[in-house]
Design a protein around this motif. Structure first.
Motif, PDB file in Angstrom:
ATOM      1  N   VAL A 131     -39.049   9.290 -18.672  1.00  0.00           N
ATOM      2  CA  VAL A 131     -38.669   9.934 -17.406  1.00  0.00           C
ATOM      3  C   VAL A 131     -37.154   9.787 -17.246  1.00  0.00           C
ATOM      4  CG1 VAL A 131     -38.865   9.808 -14.895  1.00  0.00           C
ATOM      5  CG2 VAL A 131     -40.907   9.574 -16.322  1.00  0.00           C
ATOM      6  N   PRO A 132     -36.424  10.901 -17.161  1.00  0.00           N
ATOM      7  CA  PRO A 132     -34.956  10.817 -17.129  1.00  0.00           C
ATOM      8  C   PRO A 132     -34.408  10.513 -15.729  1.00  0.00           C
ATOM      9  CG  PRO A 132     -35.636  13.119 -17.207  1.00  0.00           C
ATOM     10  CD  PRO A 132     -36.897  12.304 -17.173  1.00  0.00           C
ATOM     11  N   PHE A 133     -34.602   9.282 -15.297  1.00  0.00           N
ATOM     12  CA  PHE A 133     -34.049   8.866 -14.001  1.00  0.00           C
ATOM     13  C   PHE A 133     -32.524   8.945 -14.034  1.00  0.00           C
ATOM     14  CE2 PHE A 133     -37.985   6.093 -13.570  1.00  0.00           C
ATOM     15  CZ  PHE A 133     -38.494   6.774 -12.476  1.00  0.00           C
ATOM     16  N   ALA A 134     -31.943   9.083 -12.840  1.00  0.00           N
ATOM     17  CA  ALA A 134     -30.485   9.093 -12.737  1.00  0.00           C
ATOM     18  C   ALA A 134     -29.915   7.767 -13.235  1.00  0.00           C
ATOM     19  CB  ALA A 134     -30.081   9.312 -11.282  1.00  0.00           C
ATOM     20  N   ARG A 135     -28.765   7.852 -13.915  1.00  0.00           N
ATOM     21  CA  ARG A 135     -28.134   6.674 -14.513  1.00  0.00           C
ATOM     22  C   ARG A 135     -26.674   6.586 -14.097  1.00  0.00           C
ATOM     23  NH1 ARG A 135     -31.470   3.381 -18.061  1.00  0.00           N
ATOM     24  NH2 ARG A 135     -33.344   4.610 -18.325  1.00  0.00           N
ATOM     25  N   GLU A 136     -26.181   5.373 -14.068  1.00  0.00           N
ATOM     26  CA  GLU A 136     -24.742   5.153 -13.881  1.00  0.00           C
ATOM     27  C   GLU A 136     -24.047   5.444 -15.205  1.00  0.00           C
ATOM     28  OE1 GLU A 136     -23.806   4.582 -10.959  1.00  0.00           O
ATOM     29  OE2 GLU A 136     -25.624   3.838  -9.991  1.00  0.00           O
ATOM     30  N   ASN A 143     -29.630   4.017  -8.005  1.00  0.00           N
ATOM     31  CA  ASN A 143     -30.520   3.996  -6.838  1.00  0.00           C
ATOM     32  C   ASN A 143     -29.893   4.708  -5.662  1.00  0.00           C
ATOM     33  OD1 ASN A 143     -31.149   0.863  -7.993  1.00  0.00           O
ATOM     34  ND2 ASN A 143     -32.869   2.182  -7.505  1.00  0.00           N
ATOM     35  N   ARG A 144     -30.748   5.150  -4.738  1.00  0.00           N
ATOM     36  CA  ARG A 144     -30.226   5.592  -3.447  1.00  0.00           C
ATOM     37  C   ARG A 144     -31.125   5.071  -2.335  1.00  0.00           C
ATOM     38  NH1 ARG A 144     -30.489  11.968  -4.675  1.00  0.00           N
ATOM     39  NH2 ARG A 144     -32.690  12.310  -4.889  1.00  0.00           N
TER      40      ARG A 144
ATOM     41  N   PRO B 146     -26.790   6.397 -21.380  1.00  0.00           N
ATOM     42  CA  PRO B 146     -25.553   6.836 -20.719  1.00  0.00           C
ATOM     43  C   PRO B 146     -25.815   8.006 -19.762  1.00  0.00           C
ATOM     44  CG  PRO B 146     -25.236   6.610 -23.092  1.00  0.00           C
ATOM     45  CD  PRO B 146     -26.689   6.443 -22.841  1.00  0.00           C
ATOM     46  N   HIS B 147     -25.037   8.037 -18.685  1.00  0.00           N
ATOM     47  CA  HIS B 147     -25.206   9.047 -17.649  1.00  0.00           C
ATOM     48  C   HIS B 147     -25.320  10.459 -18.229  1.00  0.00           C
ATOM     49  CE1 HIS B 147     -24.559  10.982 -13.717  1.00  0.00           C
ATOM     50  NE2 HIS B 147     -23.723  11.780 -14.345  1.00  0.00           N
ATOM     51  N   GLU B 148     -24.382  10.820 -19.129  1.00  0.00           N
ATOM     52  CA  GLU B 148     -24.373  12.185 -19.653  1.00  0.00           C
ATOM     53  C   GLU B 148     -25.650  12.489 -20.428  1.00  0.00           C
ATOM     54  OE1 GLU B 148     -22.098   9.945 -20.194  1.00  0.00           O
ATOM     55  OE2 GLU B 148     -20.198  10.687 -19.373  1.00  0.00           O
TER      56      GLU B 148
END
Lengths: 638, 246
Positions: A131-136, A143-144, B146-148
C-alpha cells in the motif's frame, strides 16, 4: 441477558488473555471447514484472504462486478494508528480514549481498546502488501491529523486511502483465489440466511447476471456487507449500498443494535436538484487547511469573495476554540444544519456552508495544497464547475456511516451462533459517533486480525460436522420464500418506480430521524413509513414480468423493500432513547446553549432490538455499558 | 436542454444488438451523465419499456464500475474523467449522443451497456500482489520508501480497473491496466522480490484472455480517468524482458 463475552482482566490484557485461552483449529482440520463471507470490502476481503491463507475453504460473495469495487474504495482521508511516529504523545490508551470519547461514551471499553491495540499492526500489514502510503523525503511514513483528536495518527495515500487499502486486501484475496482456497462469486446478492438447529448454516443468493437463485452452505457465515446510510437515498454512499443482508439476518433472529445512529458527514456536496442521486463526500482531511464559515448577514447573496473578512462568521472556530474546524463530525454537521436552518445557508438552494482555503493557500502556496488535496479539488471542479483554489467550496452534511448494525459480542458473533458481522455491518466500536479514519481501521482489524482469531473458537466444535448439505429442508424453504418475494415484486405492476419509494422514505427519515429528532416527529414518521410501505406493495412498478435475467430494477426493489422496514426500526430506536448522544440529537434533550444532553444514569446501554414481526413494535434488549477504566464526562470540544 | 440519444440495446450476450433512439426534452446541465440515463430509464418505464442496463456504483469516480462509449470515446469527451463524473453541461442543447458498451473481445457484452470485465480479475490473480500473508509483516518503518518512489508507485496503483484503456485501444490491449499493477509493485522495495514472475505471469494471462498487444498509440493515457502514464507500459516491457534474461 445479552452476554458480550468481554474477557476478564485489566483492559490492556483482555485481548491477549482471550487469544491465549480460545480454542484453535488444527491446520489439518481447517480444510474440512467452509466459511461463507458476504461482502468484499475491506473487512470481507481481508477476512476471506486471511482465512484462506490459514487453510480454510472460503466462499466470497459480492454484488459488484468485481470484489475491488466495494464501497471501502471510496474512503478518502486515511486510517488511524497509534504508532506515535510524530512523538506527539500518542499511545494505545490515548487512541482508545479519543475513540470512546468521540463515540460519546456509548461503546464498549474492551472492543475499543482492542481496536487501538491492533491499529499498530495494521499499518505494518498494509505496508508489506505494497500500500503506497504517503512518505517523507527520508522514506519514513507520513501522518496527518483528523477531527476529534490532537495528535497526528492518520496514515494516508493522497486522498484515496480506502482505495489503496482495499486494493491491498483485494490483491491478497485474488492471491487466495489463485491458490484455490477462496471461491469468488461476484454479481451475487444475498437474499436470505439459512439457520438450522439454531446455527447459521448457509445463505440463499441471486446470481444477478442469470437471475438464478442458488443455495450455499457453510460451517459459519460472515456478513461484511457495510453500512446502510443510503437509506436516506441522498448520501455519500454508493448506489448499491444496502441493509438487505443484515436485515435478512435480523429477521432470522440476529439482534440489531443502535440502528438509528447514523453519521452525517459535514463535508459533502450539497443538493443541486431533484434528479440528483448522490451527495459526494469531500474528505474530512480538508478541514486541516480549510476554514468553515457563513456570512454574518442572513440571505447574503454576494459571491463569497466579495464578502469581507469582518462579515464572515467562522462559527466552528468561534464556538469550539480548542478544536475549531477539527471538531468531530456530529458536532460539525449539527452546527452546519443550525446555521442553514437559521437562514445563513449559501448557494442557490441556501443549503450549504463555505469551506475556504484562501488562508492556507496564502500561507503555504497553491502547490502545497495541490499536493495534499489535488484529487479532491479536481473532483469538486468536475461536479460543480467551480475552481476551489479561487473560491470557497460549498459543502453540506450528508448521511455517511452507520455506527449501528448487527449486535455482536467480543468475538464479533451475532446472537445467532455461527453468524458473524464484521466492519461497518456490526455496531461494535464507534459508539454514537465515529471518528474520522477509524472506519477503515475497524474494517481492517476486524478482517485481518480479530475475526481470524475468534472464529476458530467456534469452528473448533465444527470439525466433525461434515459438509453442509444444501438439500436440507431449511434451504429449500428459504429459497422458495426468496423466489416468491421476487415474483411478488414483479406481479404488483403498479405505476411508481422503486426510486420514488426510496426518495420518499429518505425524505421522511431526513426530516424526522436525521440530524435532529423529536418524539412527535418520530411517532409520526413510524406511521408515515408504514403507510409508504403499504403503497409500495400496491403501487410498485418493476419492469420485466419474470423470466428476465438481468433486471436492475428488481435488485433495487428488494433493497428498498428492506429499507422500508429498517427505517421503521430506526425510528423506534431513536424514540426509545430519551437523551442526546453523538449522532443522536433529540431536541427535547439539550442544554440552553444547544449542546446535547446525555443521560448516563438511564441510557448507558446498547439498544439491541429483536424482530417480532411486521407492523409490531420490536423487542428491546439492553446491554449495559460498564466503564471500568474511563469515567464518562461531558464531551466538550470547546 | 433537449438531448437525443442513440443507445445500444442488446437483451442478452447471445442475441444480436442494435441502436435504439430516444429523446429527452428536459435535461439539466447540472446532471451527471448517469443521472441523465436514470432520467431516460424513468421515461422508458413510464411507457412500460425495458430500462437500459448500465453499470455504476459509487458515482464519485473511484469504484471503476461505470463506463460506456459516448460518441465513440471511452467515458465521453472529457479527458481523464469517468462516465459518472461527466456532466451534461459538457453537451449542447439539441446534441445527438451515441451510447455504446465498452467493446473488446475480452469484454463480452452481458446486456445493453454492461460488459464482463472479469478478465481483469484473472490478470491480478496471475500475480498482481505481494505474497505477504496476514501476520508476517515487519514494523512498517523498517521498509523505507523515498517520497518520490512512493508517489510514483501511487500514480500507478491508483488505477480503478474500469477498462477504458482497453475500450479505447484499437488493439483492445490491456497493457496500461497490466503495467500499472506491475509497475506499482515493482517500484516498491517490498514488491521487488517477486517482480520477475509477476511480469511474466500477468502478461501471459493478459494474452490468454484475448487482449491485444500494445502498439504505442498512447490513446489509453488520454482516456484513463486516473491519467496513468504510458511510461508504465515501458516499465512493464523492461520488467518482462529483464525476466527473460536475468
Amino acid at each position: 441477558m445479552l452476554d458480550a463475552k468481554i474477557p476478564e482482566g485489566p483492559l490492556d490484557k483482555k485481548w491477549e488473555h482471550y487469544r491465549s485461552k480460545s480454542h484453535l483449529v488444527n491446520p489439518a482440520n481447517r480444510k474440512k471447514l467452509k466459511v461463507i463471507i458476504v461482502g468484499t470490502g475491506l473487512s470481507g476481503s481481508s477476512l476471506a484472504a486471511s482465512l484462506g491463507e490459514s487453510g480454510y475453504h472460503v466462499s466470497s460473495f459480492c454484488f459488484q462486478d468485481t470484489a475491488r469495487r466495494a464501497h471501502s474504495v471510496a474512503a478518502q482521508g486515511g486510517v488511524n494508528a497509534c504508532k506515535n511516529y510524530k512523538n506527539d504523545g500518542d499511545t494505545v490508551f490515548r487512541m482508545f480514549y479519543d475513540t470512546i470519547k468521540g463515540g460519546d461514551f456509548r461503546a464498549r471499553e474492551g472492543n475499543v481498546y482492542r481496536l487501538a491495540e491492533c491499529s499498530v499492526n495494521l499499518i505494518d500489514q498494509a505496508v508489506a502488501q505494497g500500500v503506497p502510503f504517503a512518505r517523507e523525503y527520508s522514506g519514513y511514513l507520513s501522518n496527518r491529523s483528523f477531527g476529534g483528536v490532537q495528535v497526528s495518527r492518520t496514515f494516508y495515500a493522497q486522498g484515496q486511502t480506502g482505495q489503496q487499502l482495499l486494493l491491498g486486501a483485494y490483491q491478497a484475496l485474488m492471491r487466495q483465489v489463485s491458490a484455490g482456497t477462496v471461491k469468488l462469486f461476484s454479481r451475487h446478492e444475498m437474499l436470505d440466511l439459512v439457520v438450522i438447529d439454531g446455527k447459521a448454516r448457509g445463505i440463499i443468493v441471486r446470481n444477478m447476471d442469470t437471475g438464478e437463485v442458488e443455495r450455499h452452505g457453510g460451517h459459519a457465515v460472515v456478513l461484511a456487507t457495510g453500512g446502510f446510510g443510503k437509506i436516506y437515498y441522498l448520501s455519500s454512499l454508493a448506489m448499491g449500498c444496502n441493509a438487505s443482508a443484515i436485515w435478512r439476518a435480523y429477521r432470522r433472529g440476529a439482534f440489531f443494535a443502535n440502528p438509528s445512529w447514523i453519521q452525517f458527514h459535514p463535508t459533502c456536496l450539497p443538493q443541486f436538484g431533484e434528479y440528483q442521486s448522490k451527495l459526494t463526500l469531500m474528505s474530512e482531511s480538508l478541514r486541516n487547511d480549510g476554514r468553515i464559515w457563513v456570512p454574518k448577514k442572513k440571505d447574503d447573496n454576494r459571491p463569497p469573495n466579495d464578502i469581507p473578512e469582518s462579515e464572515r462568521d467562522y462559527y466552528l472556530e468561534r464556538r469550539y476554540p480548542a478544536f475549531g474546524n477539527l471538531v468531530p463530525r456530529d458536532i460539525g454537521s449539527r452546527a452546519a444544519k443550525e446555521m442553514i436552518d437559521a437562514g445563513y445557508g449559501v448557494g442557490s438552494l441556501k443549503n450549504a456552508v463555505y469551506l475556504d482555503f484562501s488562508k492556507a493557500i496564502a500561507e503555504q502556496g497553491e502547490g502545497k495544497i495541490e499536493d495534499k488535496y489535488g484529487n479532491l479539488f479536481r473532483m469538486y471542479q468536475k461536479i460543480t464547475g467551480i475552481n476551489a483554489y479561487r473560491e470557497p467550496m460549498r459543502i453540506s452534511p450528508a448521511s455517511h456511516f452507520s455506527m449501528g448494525g448487527l449486535w455482536v459480542d467480543y468475538e464479533l458473533m451475532t446472537t445467532i451462533p455461527g453468524l458473524y458481522a464484521v466492519g461497518e455491518s456490526n455496531f461494535a466500536d464507534h459508539g454514537a459517533n465515529r471518528l474520522g479514519a477509524n472506519s477503515l481501521l475497524q474494517a481492517c482489524v476486524d478482517g485481518y486480525f480479530i475475526a481470524p482469531s475468534t472464529m476458530p473458537n467456534y469452528l473448533a466444535n465444527e470439525i466433525r460436522t461434515g459438509p453442509i448439505d444444501t438439500r436440507q429442508s431449511a434451504f429449500a424453504t428459504a429459497e422458495e420464500a426468496a423466489l416468491q418475494k421476487l415474483k411478488g415484486f414483479l406481479a404488483i405492476q403498479g405505476s411508481k418506480p422503486v426510486d420514488y419509494f426510496h426518495k420518499a422514505l429518505g425524505k421522511i427519515l431526513y426530516d424526522d430521524c436525521g440530524l435532529s429528532r423529536s418524539r412527535a416527529g418520530l411517532t409520526e414518521a413510524i406511521a408515515k413509513i408504514r403507510s409508504l410501505r403499504g403503497e409500495f406493495y400496491h403501487e410498485l412498478h418493476v419492469p420485466g414480468g419474470g423470466g428476465q435475467a438481468m433486471n436492475s430494477e428488481l435488485e433495487k426493489a428488494g433493497r428498498v423493500a428492506d429499507y422500508l422496514e429498517v427505517g421503521e426500526l430506526m425510528c423506534y430506536d431513536a424514540l426509545n432513547r430519551d437523551e442526546s448522544c453523538g449522532a443522536h440529537f433529540r431536541v427535547e434533550y439539550q442544554t440552553p446553549e444547544g449542546e446535547p444532553l446525555r443521560d448516563d444514569k438511564n441510557f448507558a446501554f446498547t439498544s439491541a432490538w429483536e424482530w417480532t414481526g411486521l407492523d409490531t413494535e420490536p423487542l428491546l434488549h439492553k446491554e449495559p455499558l460498564h466503564f471500568e477504566t474511563v469515567t464518562p464526562t461531558v464531551r466538550s470540544y470547546k | 436542454m433537449r438531448i437525443q440519444l442513440r443507445v445500444w440495446r442488446q437483451e442478452h450476450k447471445s442475441k444480436p444488438g442494435q441502436f435504439a433512439d430516444y429523446e429527452l426534452p428536459e435535461v439539466s446541465p447540472d446532471m451527471s451523465f448517469l443521472e441523465m440515463l436514470d432520467m431516460l430509464n424513468d421515461q422508458i418505464m413510464r411507457q412500460n419499456g425495458r430500462p437500459v442496463e448500465f453499470d455504476y456504483d459509487c458515482r464519485e469516480g473511484i469504484c471503476g464500475q461505470c463506463g460506456v462509449m459516448i460518441n465513440g470515446r471511452a467515458h465521453g469527451p472529457l479527458a481523464n474523467t469517468t462516465t459518472c463524473q461527466l456532466h451534461m453541461r459538457t453537451f449542447k442543447d439539441g446534441d445527438i449522443i451515441h451510447v455504446e458498451p465498452f467493446r473488446a473481445a475480452a469484454f463480452p457484452v452481458k446486456c445493453d451497456l454492461k460488459v464482463d470485465r472479469s478478465a481483469f480479475d484473472r490478470i491480478i490473480q496471475a500475480g498482481g500482489y505481494i505474497a505477504a500473508s496476514t501476520g508476517e509483516a515487519p514494523e512498517a518503518n523498517s521498509i523505507l520508501v523515498p517520497h518520490e518512489e512512493a508517489e510514483a508507485a501511487f500514480d500507478a496503483a491508483c488505477c480503478i480497473g474500469c477498462g477504458a484503456c482497453v475500450a479505447t485501444c484499437k488493439n483492445s490491449s490491456a497493457a496500461l491496466f497490466t503495467s500499472a499493477k506491475i509497475s506499482h509493485l515493482a517500484l516498491l522495495p517490498q514488491g521487488r522480490l517477486e517482480a520477475k514472475e509477476r511480469a511474466q505471469q500477468m502478461v501471459a494471462q493478459a494474452d490468454k484472455e484475448g487482449f491485444g498487444h500494445c502498439s504505442n498509440t498512447e490513446a489509453c493515457e488520454v482516456e484513463c480517468p486516473q491519467a496513468i502514464s504510458v511510461l508504465h507500459i515501458a516499465r512493464m516491457n523492461w520488467e518482462f524482458n529483464r525476466a527473460a534474461f536475468f
